[in-house]
Design a protein around this motif. Structure first.
Motif: not given
Length: 126
Positions: A116-126
């Protein structure tokens, strides 16, 4: 000629702590232990919640809960606009986790996003 139907759909991606007592989840930082997707469908919220045993899909009337934050207190909530391509056939393998299900719901194809944290970073920062 191959025609791909494209639609744009808007989701809230909800990151939360988990009550599940599993060794892997305990390694993940709160509130990034679980993820689910919510779509605003006008009169109600459509919730797609991938659990260990099944995927819980439900609708909640907005009259009962008008604000997404009331539905998911103590959670991190991101708004995400997803471009969904109906005929796209390039899916990667996954382990069937909550992250994999949410990635499918929003049309994200990224093999290296597993938590989930990797998904969060991916959605926030591309």
């Amino acid at each position: 000629m191959n025609h791909t139907e494209r639609t744009i759909s808007q989701f809230y991606i909800v990151f939360s702590s988990s009550k599940l007592n599993h060794w892997f989840i305990q390694l993940l930082p709160a509130p990034f232990q679980h993820v689910l997707a919510v779509r605003d469908d006008g009169l109600y919220w459509t919730i797609i919640d991938p659990l260990c045993s099944h995927i819980d899909a439900r609708m909640v009337l907005k009259d009962d809960c008008a604000d997404i934050g009331q539905l998911f207190p103590d959670s991190v909530i991101l708004w995400h606009k997803a471009l969904l391509e109906a005929d796209a056939m390039t899916w990667t393998l996954g382990i069937g986790s909550c992250v994999d299900v949410v990635k499918r719901v929003i049309g994200l194809r990224d093999f290296w996003v597993w938590t989930p944290h990797q998904l969060y970073k991916r959605l926030c920062h591309g």
